[in-house]
Design an enzyme around this catalytic site. Structure first.
Site, short mmCIF file in Angstrom:
data_model
loop_
_atom_site.label_atom_id
_atom_site.label_comp_id
_atom_site.label_asym_id
_atom_site.label_seq_id
_atom_site.Cartn_x
_atom_site.Cartn_y
_atom_site.Cartn_z
N ARG A 40 0.77 -1.24 0.00
CA ARG A 40 0.00 0.00 0.00
C ARG A 40 0.80 1.29 0.00
O ARG A 40 0.24 2.36 -0.21
CB ARG A 40 -0.96 -0.01 1.19
CG ARG A 40 -2.11 -0.95 0.96
CD ARG A 40 -2.96 -1.06 2.17
NE ARG A 40 -2.17 -1.53 3.29
CZ ARG A 40 -2.63 -1.71 4.51
NH1 ARG A 40 -3.88 -1.42 4.78
NH2 ARG A 40 -1.86 -2.17 5.45
N ASP A 85 0.18 -13.75 0.83
CA ASP A 85 -0.09 -13.49 2.24
C ASP A 85 0.07 -14.79 3.02
O ASP A 85 -0.13 -15.87 2.47
CB ASP A 85 -1.49 -12.93 2.46
CG ASP A 85 -1.59 -12.29 3.84
OD1 ASP A 85 -1.26 -11.10 3.97
OD2 ASP A 85 -1.97 -12.99 4.79
N TYR A 160 -4.01 -16.63 14.43
CA TYR A 160 -5.16 -16.12 13.66
C TYR A 160 -6.33 -17.10 13.70
O TYR A 160 -7.49 -16.70 13.87
CB TYR A 160 -4.77 -15.83 12.20
CG TYR A 160 -3.97 -14.56 12.05
CD1 TYR A 160 -4.56 -13.32 12.31
CD2 TYR A 160 -2.64 -14.58 11.66
CE1 TYR A 160 -3.83 -12.14 12.19
CE2 TYR A 160 -1.90 -13.41 11.53
CZ TYR A 160 -2.50 -12.20 11.80
OH TYR A 160 -1.79 -11.03 11.69
O1 CP3 Z 1 6.41 -8.23 1.89
C1 CP3 Z 1 5.76 -8.10 0.84
O2 CP3 Z 1 5.76 -7.06 0.18
C2 CP3 Z 1 5.01 -9.29 0.27
C3 CP3 Z 1 3.67 -9.34 0.61
C4 CP3 Z 1 3.16 -9.72 1.99
C5 CP3 Z 1 1.83 -9.44 2.35
N1 CP3 Z 1 1.58 -10.04 3.54
C6 CP3 Z 1 0.89 -8.67 1.52
C7 CP3 Z 1 -0.22 -7.98 2.19
C8 CP3 Z 1 3.73 -10.45 3.03
C9 CP3 Z 1 5.15 -10.97 3.17
C10 CP3 Z 1 2.71 -10.64 4.00
C11 CP3 Z 1 2.91 -11.44 5.22
C12 CP3 Z 1 1.94 -11.29 6.32
N2 CP3 Z 1 0.57 -11.18 6.27
C13 CP3 Z 1 2.30 -11.34 7.68
C14 CP3 Z 1 3.71 -11.53 8.17
C15 CP3 Z 1 4.50 -10.28 8.04
C16 CP3 Z 1 4.19 -9.25 9.07
O3 CP3 Z 1 3.83 -8.15 8.67
O4 CP3 Z 1 4.33 -9.55 10.27
C17 CP3 Z 1 1.13 -11.19 8.44
C18 CP3 Z 1 1.05 -11.15 9.95
C19 CP3 Z 1 0.05 -11.12 7.53
C20 CP3 Z 1 -1.40 -11.00 7.86
C21 CP3 Z 1 -1.92 -9.73 7.30
N3 CP3 Z 1 -2.29 -9.58 5.97
C22 CP3 Z 1 -2.08 -8.46 7.93
C23 CP3 Z 1 -1.80 -8.18 9.38
C24 CP3 Z 1 -2.53 -7.56 6.95
C25 CP3 Z 1 -2.78 -6.07 7.09
C26 CP3 Z 1 -4.22 -5.74 7.20
C27 CP3 Z 1 -4.42 -4.24 7.06
O5 CP3 Z 1 -5.08 -3.83 6.09
O6 CP3 Z 1 -3.94 -3.50 7.94
C28 CP3 Z 1 -2.66 -8.28 5.75
C29 CP3 Z 1 -3.09 -7.73 4.45
C30 CP3 Z 1 -1.99 -7.54 3.47
N4 CP3 Z 1 -1.04 -8.46 3.17
C31 CP3 Z 1 -1.81 -6.41 2.64
C32 CP3 Z 1 -0.72 -6.67 1.83
C33 CP3 Z 1 -0.16 -5.82 0.73
C34 CP3 Z 1 -2.70 -5.19 2.62
C35 CP3 Z 1 -3.95 -5.55 1.93
C36 CP3 Z 1 -4.38 -4.56 0.88
O7 CP3 Z 1 -3.54 -3.93 0.23
O8 CP3 Z 1 -5.60 -4.50 0.67
#
Ligand code: CP3
Length: 361
Positions: A40, A85, A160
């Site tokens: 984002r 993800d 989760y």
């Molecule tokens: O690193 C990268 O650029 C690759 C993409 C990536 C995503 N999630 C894309 C994503 C990676 C490596 C993850 C891992 C992930 N997902 C983790 C471990 C890493 C960390 O941050 O501790 C965890 C705990 C998740 C679970 C998750 N997915 C969360 C907490 C969220 C955020 C929710 C929010 O909107 O605040 C996501 C969604 C997510 N995963 C987004 C992205 C780009 C945002 C969603 C969107 O753009 O609509």
């Protein structure tokens, strides 16, 4: 079983700084990439994602590929990380969940009893075949830039599933762990199998390194981590090592007390958040297992510092590069993911600074 993916799928990236550093060698400059670099903080990402739900995007090869490439083009980072993800394989296996913007993963029917665990579906690799297709596209597009595959570690995924969504205290998760260890281990065993299948698929498709995200493991004492979590994460690292020699990175937040145990799980590189300086992290890793050779660390700029103005950012980057010299290798990264409101120009500036400040003469 062969030790690596088909030659046709694997590029020869022996001199790529990320892979040299991960193996404890001397790269031409300190490699740098950012957790959550694809996402984002980039306007081109937001544009591409408009109207496409997150999990749908994660199952569309062309979107996965394009979003993965965006930060590589823009910032010149030393690695791409697959856009996906940690909950994707659970969703693909048929577990009811969604990623709610601004909240994170939300699970329809939380997993809390032995019966819940018994009926939990396991992953058939065919259910995530679009991810393999995306890796196939990416290894052609990326040229000399390594691609990092990843998956969620069993504890973080379990949190989760048991809590039903993001949790501050992980109380239901810890309650299950301590009140019903048999069900707990059955749950983590299933999750380890799913994670291993997901990683195997990525390795076979051609990724160049893998990272296991145990983001919330820092909520555990070292004693509980070793008893309730480590054997399952270890099975994953062992399973990956059985099929390839690719570098394996292990990351969590607030894991200063767990660094040695996280390396013991089978990682070549240990991710460190901003709470522990890298020289101290290297000393802890060495003390935990002196016979294993100089540890390789990844980190550890506080993602919030990126809002403090360039002078502060530069000061911190230089400090971290200095402290990283105490380790057997250093991959520069943030201590956790890029925050969504980060200005992309700051990330580009950090890549340039890390490269110029660390260049070997
Ligand atoms: O690193 C990268 O650029 C690759 C993409 C990536 C995503 N999630 C894309 C994503 C990676 C490596 C993850 C891992 C992930 N997902 C983790 C471990 C890493 C960390 O941050 O501790 C965890 C705990 C998740 C679970 C998750 N997915 C969360 C907490 C969220 C955020 C929710 C929010 O909107 O605040 C996501 C969604 C997510 N995963 C987004 C992205 C780009 C945002 C969603 C969107 O753009 O609509």
């Amino acid at each position: 079983m062969t030790k690596s993916a088909p030659v046709s799928a694997r590029r020869d990236l022996a001199d790529a700084p990320l892979l040299v550093a991960a193996r404890g060698g001397t790269p031409r400059h300190t490699p740098v990439w950012f957790m959550r670099q694809a996402g984002r903080s980039l306007p081109e990402y937001r544009q591409l994602r408009e109207g496409v739900p997150m999990l749908q995007a994660c199952l569309t090869p062309e979107l996965i590929s394009e979003i993965t490439l965006q930060p590589v083009r823009r910032h010149g980072v030393d690695a791409a990380i697959l856009f996906s993800d940690i909950v994707l394989p659970l969703y693909a296996a048929g577990i009811g969940l969604d990623i709610v913007p601004g909240t994170g993963p939300v699970v329809s029917n939380p997993v809390r009893t032995a019966a819940d665990v018994a009926t939990l579906p396991s992953l058939d690799p065919a259910q995530v075949s679009p991810v393999a297709d995306a890796v196939g596209l990416l290894v052609h597009e990326l040229g000399r830039t390594p691609l990092i595959g990843f998956a969620g570690a069993p504890f973080t995924l379990a949190s989760y599933l048991v809590e039903g969504g993001p949790s501050r205290n992980h109380e239901r998760t810890k309650a299950l762990m301590h009140s019903d260890p048999r069900t707990w281990h059955a749950l983590l065993d299933k999750l380890a199998s799913t994670t291993l299948e997901f990683l195997r698929l990525q390795v076979a498709a051609g990724v160049d390194a893998i990272q296991l995200f145990d983001s919330w493991a820092g909520a555990l004492s070292q004693r509980d981590y070793r008893e309730f979590v480590l054997p399952h994460s270890q099975r994953i690292f062992t399973g990956v090592a059985e099929m390839s020699d690719l570098p394996k990175i292990h990351f969590g937040v607030g894991t200063g007390e767990l660094l040695g145990a996280m390396r013991a799980a089978g990682a070549d590189v240990v991710g460190v958040d901003w709470r522990v300086p890298l020289d101290e992290a290297a000393a802890r890793l060495h003390a935990a297992e002196p016979s294993w050779g100089a540890p390789v660390v990844q980190g550890n700029l506080d993602p919030a510092v990126l809002f403090a103005g360039w002078d502060a950012v530069e000061r911190e980057v230089r400090r971290i590069l200095g402290e990283g010299k105490a380790a057997g290798g250093h991959i520069f990264n943030l201590g956790h993911g890029v925050l969504p409101t980060t200005e992309p120009e700051v990330l580009t500036g950090i890549v340039e600074l890390v490269h110029t400040a660390s260049e070997q003469q």
